[in-house]
Design a protein around this motif. Structure first.
Motif, PDB file in Angstrom:
ATOM      1  N   GLU A  99       0.824  -1.122   0.069  1.00 44.61           N
ATOM      2  CA  GLU A  99       0.007   0.028   0.079  1.00 44.61           C
ATOM      3  C   GLU A  99       0.933   1.155  -0.010  1.00 44.61           C
ATOM      4  O   GLU A  99       0.218   2.303  -0.495  1.00 44.61           O
ATOM      5  CB  GLU A  99      -1.035   0.035   1.141  1.00 44.61           C
ATOM      6  CG  GLU A  99      -2.029  -1.349   1.029  1.00 44.61           C
ATOM      7  CD  GLU A  99      -3.303  -1.075   1.641  1.00 44.61           C
ATOM      8  OE1 GLU A  99      -3.318  -0.355   2.838  1.00 44.61           O
ATOM      9  OE2 GLU A  99      -4.324  -1.714   1.268  1.00 44.61           O
ATOM     10  N   HIS A 104      -3.676  -1.215  -3.857  1.00 43.44           N
ATOM     11  CA  HIS A 104      -4.870  -1.858  -2.793  1.00 43.44           C
ATOM     12  C   HIS A 104      -4.841  -3.196  -2.575  1.00 43.44           C
ATOM     13  O   HIS A 104      -4.573  -3.857  -3.387  1.00 43.44           O
ATOM     14  CB  HIS A 104      -6.262  -1.420  -3.444  1.00 43.44           C
ATOM     15  CG  HIS A 104      -6.427   0.107  -3.768  1.00 43.44           C
ATOM     16  ND1 HIS A 104      -6.502   1.040  -2.524  1.00 43.44           N
ATOM     17  CD2 HIS A 104      -6.572   0.924  -4.839  1.00 43.44           C
ATOM     18  CE1 HIS A 104      -6.722   2.451  -2.905  1.00 43.44           C
ATOM     19  NE2 HIS A 104      -6.755   1.948  -4.366  1.00 43.44           N
ATOM     20  N   THR A 105      -4.768  -3.504  -1.313  1.00 41.28           N
ATOM     21  CA  THR A 105      -4.560  -4.812  -0.854  1.00 41.28           C
ATOM     22  C   THR A 105      -5.512  -5.370   0.218  1.00 41.28           C
ATOM     23  O   THR A 105      -6.448  -4.250   0.768  1.00 41.28           O
ATOM     24  CB  THR A 105      -3.268  -5.118  -0.161  1.00 41.28           C
ATOM     25  OG1 THR A 105      -3.022  -4.688   0.967  1.00 41.28           O
ATOM     26  CG2 THR A 105      -2.216  -4.757  -1.007  1.00 41.28           C
ATOM     27  N   HIS A 128     -12.703  -8.942  -4.859  1.00 40.02           N
ATOM     28  CA  HIS A 128     -11.344  -7.984  -4.851  1.00 40.02           C
ATOM     29  C   HIS A 128     -10.283  -8.282  -5.902  1.00 40.02           C
ATOM     30  O   HIS A 128      -9.735  -7.204  -6.623  1.00 40.02           O
ATOM     31  CB  HIS A 128     -10.504  -8.505  -3.571  1.00 40.02           C
ATOM     32  CG  HIS A 128     -11.436  -8.137  -2.378  1.00 40.02           C
ATOM     33  ND1 HIS A 128     -12.072  -6.801  -2.240  1.00 40.02           N
ATOM     34  CD2 HIS A 128     -11.519  -8.799  -1.030  1.00 40.02           C
ATOM     35  CE1 HIS A 128     -12.453  -6.874  -1.045  1.00 40.02           C
ATOM     36  NE2 HIS A 128     -12.278  -7.812  -0.325  1.00 40.02           N
ATOM     37  N   ARG A 133      -7.254  -5.743  -6.663  1.00 38.65           N
ATOM     38  CA  ARG A 133      -6.711  -5.702  -5.444  1.00 38.65           C
ATOM     39  C   ARG A 133      -5.807  -6.833  -5.343  1.00 38.65           C
ATOM     40  O   ARG A 133      -6.286  -7.893  -5.714  1.00 38.65           O
ATOM     41  CB  ARG A 133      -7.600  -5.522  -4.565  1.00 38.65           C
ATOM     42  CG  ARG A 133      -8.508  -4.439  -4.401  1.00 38.65           C
ATOM     43  CD  ARG A 133      -9.980  -4.467  -3.526  1.00 38.65           C
ATOM     44  NE  ARG A 133     -10.813  -3.027  -3.609  1.00 38.65           N
ATOM     45  CZ  ARG A 133     -11.882  -3.153  -3.439  1.00 38.65           C
ATOM     46  NH1 ARG A 133     -12.664  -4.388  -3.292  1.00 38.65           N
ATOM     47  NH2 ARG A 133     -12.731  -2.147  -3.625  1.00 38.65           N
TER      48      ARG A 133
END
Length: 244
Positions: A99, A104-105, A128, A133
């Motif tokens: 990040e 985005h995780t 996701h 992500r």
């Protein structure tokens, strides 16, 4: 070959990267080495920039290994749960590093701990990935007696990944330890059954059998080689492919 946007063509659209906890130690004998965590995060970033959907499983051996605890007299189930918690710590460290690079995780844990990670819900995790992500699966399968290798193969199948990328200290699978034997032979390709019969140590037997039964290839490569992860996805680099 590059596409019209100037990006190299990639051979996979969704992959799972499996690394050991020890890969995060750097030259230390224990724990996390932040520059090493950041370097691996940049490797992931380079592949994410290609548009590849990535999920990850990280071991916990740099902090605690269940089998080791069991060997020292600790009850095996308790030791394995402690090892699972170690993988959550590593996942959070990798999330922080990714990040910081603007990726985005989501850390998704097989053991419920809502304050720090999402619970594992397959359809949510797939969504996701579709949103680009990076999903970091933590706490193994949530069950003792199963390794993070098996967890990686299970999650890769559940996420419909096209391959598992196993990042190691060497550039593929060898018939013996290349750091100890100068005449060690590297395989370009090897079958699941050969890995099991010759005890080649790619992953544990349960993980190999699960990959074989679901025709999921395993790409073994060196995580220490800068750009290696991206290179293989672009059709270059040195690696071993384990398949049927």
């Amino acid at each position: 070959m590059d596409d019209a946007a100037g990006k190299p063509e990639v051979s996979f659209k969704r992959v799972l990267l499996k690394i050991s906890g020890e890969a995060l130690m750097g030259d230390q004998s224990y724990g996390l080495h932040p520059p090493t965590v950041e370097r691996i995060a940049r490797e992931v970033q380079s592949v994410h920039d290609l548009g590849v959907e990535i999920c990850m499983v990280i071991g916990g051996g740099n902090i605690f290994r269940g089998l080791q605890g069991s060997a020292q007299g600790m009850e095996r189930t308790t030791a394995d749960y402690m090892g699972m918690l170690a993988t959550v710590m590593n996942a959070l460290a990798m999330q922080s590093a990714l990040e910081a690079l603007g990726i985005h995780t989501r850390v998704i844990s097989a053991i419920t701990m809502n304050e720090v990670a999402e619970p594992y819900i397959r359809r949510r995790a797939v969504r996701h990935l579709e949103k680009k992500r990076v999903c970091i699966f933590a706490a193994g399968t949530g069950n003792p007696y199963f390794t993070t290798d098996t967890a990686a193969t299970l999650r890769a199948n559940e996420m419909s990944c096209e391959a598992i990328f196993k990042g190691t200290k060497v550039d593929g699978v060898y018939d013996k330890d290349p750091k100890k034997f100068d005449d060690a032979k590297r395989y370009d390709e090897v079958s699941y059954d050969e890995v099991l019969q010759k005890h080649l140590g790619v992953m544990d037997a349960s993980a190999i059998a699960l990959a074989r039964d679901n025709h999921l290839p395993i790409i073994v490569f060196s995580l220490d080689e800068s750009g290696g992860f991206r290179g293989i996805l672009s059709g270059k680099g040195t690696y071993t492919k384990v398949h049927g």
